[in-house]
Design a protein around this motif. Structure first.
Motif, PDB file in Angstrom:
ATOM      1  N   UNK A 191      24.908  40.335  54.524  1.00 24.91           N
ATOM      2  CA  UNK A 191      24.916  38.904  54.740  1.00 24.91           C
ATOM      3  C   UNK A 191      25.965  38.120  53.784  1.00 24.91           C
ATOM      4  N   UNK A 192      25.925  38.644  52.424  1.00 21.44           N
ATOM      5  CA  UNK A 192      26.843  38.156  51.556  1.00 21.44           C
ATOM      6  C   UNK A 192      28.345  38.647  52.066  1.00 21.44           C
ATOM      7  N   UNK A 193      28.545  39.844  52.465  1.00 23.92           N
ATOM      8  CA  UNK A 193      29.743  40.311  52.988  1.00 23.92           C
ATOM      9  C   UNK A 193      30.319  39.347  54.180  1.00 23.92           C
ATOM     10  N   UNK A 194      29.156  38.983  55.047  1.00 25.37           N
ATOM     11  CA  UNK A 194      29.685  38.124  56.135  1.00 25.37           C
ATOM     12  C   UNK A 194      30.262  36.792  55.570  1.00 25.37           C
ATOM     13  N   UNK A 195      29.654  36.156  54.502  1.00 25.65           N
ATOM     14  CA  UNK A 195      29.888  35.135  53.797  1.00 25.65           C
ATOM     15  C   UNK A 195      31.316  35.163  53.202  1.00 25.65           C
ATOM     16  N   UNK A 196      31.610  36.141  52.525  1.00 25.59           N
ATOM     17  CA  UNK A 196      32.944  36.446  51.871  1.00 25.59           C
ATOM     18  C   UNK A 196      34.149  36.478  52.993  1.00 25.59           C
ATOM     19  N   UNK A 197      33.905  37.029  54.154  1.00 28.52           N
ATOM     20  CA  UNK A 197      34.559  36.991  55.242  1.00 28.52           C
ATOM     21  C   UNK A 197      34.879  35.470  55.728  1.00 28.52           C
ATOM     22  N   UNK A 198      33.784  34.872  56.077  1.00 28.27           N
ATOM     23  CA  UNK A 198      33.694  33.821  56.562  1.00 28.27           C
ATOM     24  C   UNK A 198      34.391  32.524  55.587  1.00 28.27           C
ATOM     25  N   UNK A 199      34.181  32.683  54.433  1.00 27.71           N
ATOM     26  CA  UNK A 199      34.845  31.717  53.474  1.00 27.71           C
ATOM     27  C   UNK A 199      36.201  32.138  52.865  1.00 27.71           C
ATOM     28  N   UNK A 200      36.659  33.302  53.402  1.00 27.24           N
ATOM     29  CA  UNK A 200      38.059  33.914  52.848  1.00 27.24           C
ATOM     30  C   UNK A 200      37.807  34.024  51.372  1.00 27.24           C
ATOM     31  N   UNK A 201      36.867  34.694  50.859  1.00 27.85           N
ATOM     32  CA  UNK A 201      37.027  34.956  49.436  1.00 27.85           C
ATOM     33  C   UNK A 201      37.606  36.109  49.192  1.00 27.85           C
ATOM     34  N   UNK A 202      38.609  36.061  48.351  1.00 24.75           N
ATOM     35  CA  UNK A 202      39.434  37.165  47.856  1.00 24.75           C
ATOM     36  C   UNK A 202      38.856  37.766  46.350  1.00 24.75           C
ATOM     37  N   UNK A 203      39.285  39.174  46.027  1.00 25.21           N
ATOM     38  CA  UNK A 203      39.065  39.803  45.038  1.00 25.21           C
ATOM     39  C   UNK A 203      40.067  39.305  43.855  1.00 25.21           C
ATOM     40  N   UNK A 204      41.364  39.338  44.233  1.00 24.32           N
ATOM     41  CA  UNK A 204      42.387  39.084  43.222  1.00 24.32           C
ATOM     42  C   UNK A 204      43.791  38.719  43.993  1.00 24.32           C
ATOM     43  N   UNK A 205      44.055  37.510  43.612  1.00 21.88           N
ATOM     44  CA  UNK A 205      45.279  36.955  44.324  1.00 21.88           C
ATOM     45  C   UNK A 205      46.585  37.666  44.002  1.00 21.88           C
ATOM     46  N   UNK A 206      46.586  38.627  43.092  1.00 21.83           N
ATOM     47  CA  UNK A 206      47.861  39.456  42.773  1.00 21.83           C
ATOM     48  C   UNK A 206      47.832  40.757  43.505  1.00 21.83           C
ATOM     49  N   UNK A 207      46.818  41.341  44.251  1.00 21.89           N
ATOM     50  CA  UNK A 207      46.923  42.288  44.968  1.00 21.89           C
ATOM     51  C   UNK A 207      47.962  42.303  45.934  1.00 21.89           C
ATOM     52  N   UNK A 208      48.787  43.234  46.154  1.00 20.48           N
ATOM     53  CA  UNK A 208      49.657  43.404  47.300  1.00 20.48           C
ATOM     54  C   UNK A 208      50.161  44.727  47.614  1.00 20.48           C
ATOM     55  N   UNK A 209      50.772  44.833  49.068  1.00 16.34           N
ATOM     56  CA  UNK A 209      51.149  46.092  49.407  1.00 16.34           C
ATOM     57  C   UNK A 209      50.050  47.141  49.601  1.00 16.34           C
ATOM     58  N   UNK A 210      50.310  48.393  49.072  1.00 18.17           N
ATOM     59  CA  UNK A 210      49.214  49.272  49.256  1.00 18.17           C
ATOM     60  C   UNK A 210      47.936  49.243  48.379  1.00 18.17           C
ATOM     61  N   UNK A 211      48.063  48.590  47.333  1.00 13.88           N
ATOM     62  CA  UNK A 211      47.122  48.036  46.541  1.00 13.88           C
ATOM     63  C   UNK A 211      46.005  47.211  47.305  1.00 13.88           C
TER      64      UNK A 211
END
Length: 393
Positions: A352-372
């Motif tokens: 349920x929390x994972x669904x909320x993360x997707x629905x609210x567009x919650x991210x881990x780190x704004x600096x993640x890019x590319x393969x990372x």
């Protein structure tokens, strides 16, 4: 000029500008008070009366003012500008940066509120679980001042008399009760899965929300707050308090100007100088050693106007708190990870929390890019289960 704007200035006491009346010179007074350094000039208004008995002295600027003890106390609170600290230990305490994510333990309602409203609540220091938290530091400061007074020479020398007078003024300033000051804190732990934290805050359906130091640092900087690591070691606490008292005492003895008005400066030093601003800044992080296992960091507010506080239902009373925005408009909600606490249905809670993360567009780190970014699940905040074998149901 609309001098009524003075009543809207964010004085951090329970009453913005209590117990005073203005006569015909009010516009001139307002212009001066707003143009000069606010605290120094305003304190000058009380220069005819330092006994805090609330009488109505006549002032040089041609009007009458009635100041209560709380009014002058509020004036002293407002002196929260940046201070040039001479002691490295004081600088070090507030300049430390967390090297790893910090975790805020909360309930279901707390998690929903943080993600939905994009803010976190900072609770008034006098309504925390330990009512003596703030007073612990006050006792340490009072004890250090008394120690210096006891050691002070009783000789007739001018330097000795000046030093004694300064210490007595500082002692009187500490006697002003800090319980009426609106300083709010928000707590975090270095431990992402702590049994004591689940017991205290999680209940049977709690969460530990992990924030990066970058996110928290940006939020407090914008508000003029502090993020600091709590100090539990009594010897370190004593060193901090001694440095704090010495810093303020040096200021008293040097009489460094704080405004353009010499009379205002004199009153400022006669009412404790920078002692109370220092105290409000450091007291919330000096905690009793029995709490050491919490490994706590705290967001500490500047003194806040009562008009800026909100109020929530507590277990036995109404609790004042401050809403601290965590992200600016246009920024995505950024949470390092979420730990689901011990609960009856761990798997469904994670889903349920994972669904909320997707629905609210919650991210881990704004600096993640590319393969990372791909390796980190396209940047979504991970949701994990606590490994603590604890049952509260």
């Amino acid at each position: 000029m609309n001098y009524s704007l003075l009543c809207m200035l964010p004085l951090p006491c329970d009453y913005a500008l209590p117990d005073y009346s203005l006569a015909s010179s009010a516009p001139l007074l307002a212009a001066k008070m707003y143009a000069r350094r606010f605290v120094g000039h305003f304190v000058a208004l009380a220069s005819r009366r330092l006994s805090f008995k609330g009488t109505t002295p006549k002032l040089e600027c041609g009007f009458y003012a009635r100041f209560s003890r709380r009014t002058l106390y509020g004036i002293m609170e407002a002196e929260t500008c940046a201070l040039n600290l001479k002691h490295s230990i004081l600088n070090d305490v507030l300049s430390r940066k967390p090297e790893r994510p910090l975790y805020h333990y909360t309930t279901q309602a707390g998690l929903l509120g943080i993600i939905k409203d994009r803010q976190i609540w900072a609770t008034h220091t006098q309504y925390l679980n330990d009512r003596r938290e703030f007073l612990h530091a006050v006792d340490l400061v009072r004890g250090e001042i008394q120690r210096l007074l006891d050691e002070q020479s009783t000789g007739p020398g001018k330097a000795s008399a000046t030093r004694t007078e300064a210490l007595n003024r500082m002692r009187d300033a500490v006697s002003l009760s800090p319980e009426h000051i609106n300083v709010c804190v928000c707590s975090f732990s270095e431990d992402s899965d702590s049994l004591s934290q689940w017991r205290a805050y999680g209940g049977s359906a709690g969460f530990a929300i992990g924030f990066s130091g970058e996110v928290l640092g940006a939020a407090v900087e914008k508000q003029g707050f502090f993020l600091a690591q709590c100090i539990y070691d009594p010897a370190t606490q004593l060193n901090i308090v001694r440095a704090l008292v010495e810093e303020v005492l040096d200021g008293h003895l040097s009489k460094t100007p704080v405004s353009e008005d010499p009379e205002a400066d004199e009153v400022f030093w006669k009412t404790g100088g920078n002692l109370l601003p220092y105290l409000y800044r450091y007291a919330p992080i000096l905690k009793d050693q029995s709490f050491e296992e919490e490994r706590e960091w705290r967001i500490i507010s500047r003194p806040i106007s009562a008009h800026s506080l909100d109020y929530r239902e507590g277990r036995s009373l109404i609790v004042p708190y401050y809403r601290l925005p965590l992200w600016e408009d246009g920024q995505k909600t950024e949470i390092h990870e979420i730990i689901v606490g011990p609960t009856q249905d761990v798997e469904r809670s994670i889903k349920s929390v994972s669904r909320m993360i997707i629905g609210r567009d919650v991210i881990k780190d704004r600096n993640l890019k590319g393969l990372q970014l791909i390796k980190e699940g396209w940047g979504r905040t991970p949701v994990k289960a606590s490994q603590v074998p604890y049952r509260d149901w």
